[in-house]
Design an enzyme around this catalytic site. Sequence first.
Site, PDB file in Angstrom:
ATOM      1  N   ASP A 551     -12.524  33.037  19.141  1.00 33.38           N
ATOM      2  CA  ASP A 551     -12.340  34.477  19.313  1.00 33.38           C
ATOM      3  C   ASP A 551     -13.207  35.215  18.300  1.00 33.38           C
ATOM      4  O   ASP A 551     -13.646  34.630  17.302  1.00 33.38           O
ATOM      5  CB  ASP A 551     -10.869  34.855  19.069  1.00 33.38           C
ATOM      6  CG  ASP A 551      -9.965  34.414  20.206  1.00 33.38           C
ATOM      7  OD1 ASP A 551     -10.471  34.272  21.325  1.00 33.38           O
ATOM      8  OD2 ASP A 551      -8.762  34.214  19.967  1.00 33.38           O
ATOM      9  N   ASP A 859      -4.984  33.585  20.355  1.00 38.68           N
ATOM     10  CA  ASP A 859      -3.836  34.222  19.715  1.00 38.68           C
ATOM     11  C   ASP A 859      -2.856  34.836  20.706  1.00 38.68           C
ATOM     12  O   ASP A 859      -1.701  35.037  20.398  1.00 38.68           O
ATOM     13  CB  ASP A 859      -4.293  35.298  18.712  1.00 38.68           C
ATOM     14  CG  ASP A 859      -5.269  36.294  19.333  1.00 38.68           C
ATOM     15  OD1 ASP A 859      -5.333  36.363  20.572  1.00 38.68           O
ATOM     16  OD2 ASP A 859      -5.968  36.986  18.574  1.00 38.68           O
ATOM     17  N   ASP A 863      -3.656  33.123  26.359  1.00 34.28           N
ATOM     18  CA  ASP A 863      -4.567  32.074  25.888  1.00 34.28           C
ATOM     19  C   ASP A 863      -3.934  30.685  25.993  1.00 34.28           C
ATOM     20  O   ASP A 863      -4.614  29.682  25.814  1.00 34.28           O
ATOM     21  CB  ASP A 863      -4.965  32.313  24.420  1.00 34.28           C
ATOM     22  CG  ASP A 863      -5.935  33.473  24.270  1.00 34.28           C
ATOM     23  OD1 ASP A 863      -6.717  33.703  25.213  1.00 34.28           O
ATOM     24  OD2 ASP A 863      -5.914  34.152  23.230  1.00 34.28           O
TER      25      ASP A 863
END
Length: 1143
Positions: A551, A859, A863
Amino acid sequence: MSSGGESPDGLKGSPIARQNNDIEAGTSFRTAASGVEEEEEESMDPFDIVRTKSAPIDRLKRWRTKSAPIDSLKQWRTKSARIDRLKLWRYVIVLFDIVRTKSAPIDSLKRWRQAALVLNASRRFRYTLDLKRQEERKQMIGKIRTHAQVIRAAVLFQAAAEGGVVAGTPKKTLKSTSQPADGFEIGQKDLADLSKEHSVSTLQQYGGITGVADKLKSNVDKGISGDEGDVLIRKNAFGSNTYPQKKGRSFWMFLLDACKDTTLIILMVAAAASLALGIKTEGLEEGWYDGGSIALAVIIVICVTAISDYKQSLQFQTLNEEKQNIHIEVMRGGRRIGISIFDVVVGDVIPLKIGDQVPADGLLVFGHSLSIDESSMTGEAKIIHKDSRSPFLMSGTKVADGYGTMMVTSVGINTEWGLLMASISEDNGEETPLQVRLNGVATFIGMVGLVVAFLVLIVLMARYFSGHSKDSEGRVAFKAGKTRLGDAVDGAIKIFTIAVTIVVVAVPEGLPLAVTLTLAYSMRKMMADKALVRRLSACETMGSATTICSDKTGTLTLNQMTVVEAYVCGRKINSADSKSDIPTGVLPLLIEGIAENTTGSVFVPEDGGAAEVSGSPTEKAILQWGINLGMNFDAVRKDASIIHAFPFNSEKKRGGVAVKSPDSDVHIHWKGAAEIVLGCCSSYIDENDQVLPMDDDKMSMLKKAIEDMAVESLRCVAIAYRSYDGDKVPSSEEELDQWELPEEDLVLLAIIGIKDPCRPGVRDAVQLCINAGVKVRMVTGDNLQTAKAIALECGILQSDSDAREPNIIEGKEFRSLSDAQREEVAEKISVMGRSSPNDKLLLVQALRRRMHVVAVTGDGTNDAPALHEADIGLAMGIAGTEVAKESSDIIILDDNFSSVVKVVRWGRSVYANIQKFIQFQLTVNVAALVINVVAAISAGDVPLNAVQLLWVNLIMDTLGALALATEPPTDHLMLRSPVGRREPLITNIMWRNLLVQALYQVTILLVLNFLGKSLLHLNHQSFDHANKTKNTFIFNTFVLCQLFNEFNARKPEEFNVFKGVHKNPLFMGIIGLTASLQVIIIMFLGKFTTTIRLSWQLWLVSVALGVVSWPLAAVGKLLPVPATPFSRYFTRHFRQRRSQRGT
């Protein structure tokens, strides 16, 4: 000299190069557009399941056949005995080759355990999944779930029989049926019954949620006061949010497990028999030494083993407690504060958002589109919508969608979740790929050891009873018809004891256990490096990672956001915080949108201090901007009420609320990704407070503004609203739940640019990955231009020339490709912008089909599929939701990409340490077995007796594992290519080092065995003394060779074997302890070990012979080794023979 594994085209260690090598060896997958297909050649083994998760059905069927492992070989025996032997060898090699054990089928785990040669199953499989306990756990969960459902069904039946609560009738106030707690108007039993029964009528009789809050001296808006005294009173009255933990295994249990070793039991029986015969024939004073020394040696081995295992269990226990310690936010005194889940008390008011775990039983205060996944409690994969008609929340469940606030009514053992957790013990064991492979190595070596031991037993027995063996005086040990029965039995027992001891040394039980040891050590050290390991296998798998999909926000950046640019009324204002640049007609609407359309909160201390803003980093930045513009958060929230909410959605990239103002006007506010919200706008408000249509010129200007901010690595967020006819708003709660907020014809209020600076040191961390052959890919929901700017700053993109397709791509473009196209493009992607969680999942799947070992950070709740699908799922500890954490393998506690790189180092260290231990142990194994078997066959005696071999086994197994499996990682590890899925565990370099040292040790010890008396000038001494001196010298030299070779094992590829040794005090401590004990054994314990004291001259010679292993290792490292692993030469030969037979 080649380090092995490098392909001629220069693609060093690349997945494709490794795949080509594997195909050459006949052990790889074929890559197909539709997925990964295993080779369906005759050479493939039915147990060769590389990825047990989503494995092909036909392969699983073959795996799950009911026949015993050896029976499964019958299907191969169709051609010739020669081919059968080759296939049997191949079966032994690949039987334990389960590369991915994540979510492996139970049947497959049973199969490889049954096929292993195990001396002590309770110890060998202690840290693997307890299959029996797993089944018991499922049954217990089922019973508790059934009990809870029966209670609820009974309550509903009773309510139906009584006619329920009639709508419109006055509510009766229900008095407490249990003794109220001190200072409270309701007792724990009433609260527990309320939670278990889920009776709305009972809740109404208590006065609803507000009535229960009053009885608990809490406030549904501000929570409890939160001072220490109040919290302590509540814990005493209603209990703490903990449940009784089952006690860990005591030291005595580990001692009992260590005693279950089959060979040690046999040795104890032999020792007892020898002890009885010795005392009978020689008396108590002299006769107990032989049997007593063996028994004492076995006891020492058992104690040292138990101590080592017990310490490991304590480390795992500490890590398990840390995994359960979830941190949450609660409202206390009107302020949001972070606490441990264990500190939650009855009366606490807790904000909930998507992905959170419900920390205790409670009541819903308010919620917007709040849906709960109760599968953990009910066992049904069903999402339950929560509102005033169904306000009961159960501990342990997950928030699937929406947000809201709850008030805690029961905690700990008073909840169903607490009962469940107290009734079962969590089994965190699991099979790791290294454990499975090492089990195979241990089995194969053990089979060789059994053959050698049996051969030694037969030869020594034959020589003994045929009169070719001599006693300590040089006389014939056995004479038919003359030797007493007791002496003959004693001699046979000694021979049998030696054979059994050879099995003890030969079967490397320590190999699979060394994995557990190094993983326990690594997990503890990784905690200090801000990484919490949830699954053991992730430690070692991370060392094989070839790509990391990371990310952007919070991982590569600091997650410290501030609004630095703003476009309001269709133009850029001079300062983002400049209130004077915003027209008076726009400002109230903008502040209303900021205050109402948020999951964050603002707390203003009564003493007038600075406002405390809580929420996600983006929410905090926008709320702080609103405060700077003069927003009074509490006043705005009090004046207007939220009718309905559409929580922020990672797919739509926006969230909205419908708000009813005091004058009954309804405003619908939207906030989200700038270009997406802008696309929904049909008008804007100018600086004169006039609503103007959004023409093409204005739209182009604003899009250009978004691009300009994105190029400066700013996150762009748009805020818009529209008025709505209040009469069209659904009136009933059911219709309101189904109402979709209008998102067209919006009026643009503002576009803001939020700065989130890169983390310090992230560029160096990315470069370290690149040097290590690990490609870093950024996958973000942000604008592609923002992602590109951050990627250039972090070093993921080296230059502007790299910032073009297909290196950078948008999620919608990637998902529109076919499977085959995605695979091809995935290999080149460095940055994916505007991606959804499903895009991340598609990328992971495409990369895995390209033979990559993929690590993914995440997070959010959405996901979870990508985290689960990846080889290693890395959840963020600060920003991550509980759903994401539970789907992950490792939690990065500080959300820092540098910590991810440290995990890679530790993963490679685990693999490297195991290889060091294997090299050391196999050297000892080969040397000890060859020396004893050659001496037994040629001379009829062995130089190393049972007690000495047990001491060598202790050095090799437990102490050796402690010394070598706890080596800290070095920078050298990050200069290697990733370890391939199927690269051999014993590399060519290890074979070279192992054979050089073993050949040296075997040579000098055999020379000493046959020529030792003359070389050591012992011919003038008596036969018994000379023989004991020679054997003692051989034993001493052999042990010292292992001590010096332990240094060599530290650095299999480097010349300086002492580099960094001072950084590992445990290694030096074990070397010092072993050397000290060896001196004590030789100098003071001769009666027990059948040794005598050596002169200082012989000590010097022993040390000198041991020291030779250092320069010998350096010379050995000059010998070149082929790039192709030795094991593949055999496989190639096998394939050639098979093809010849076929023709």
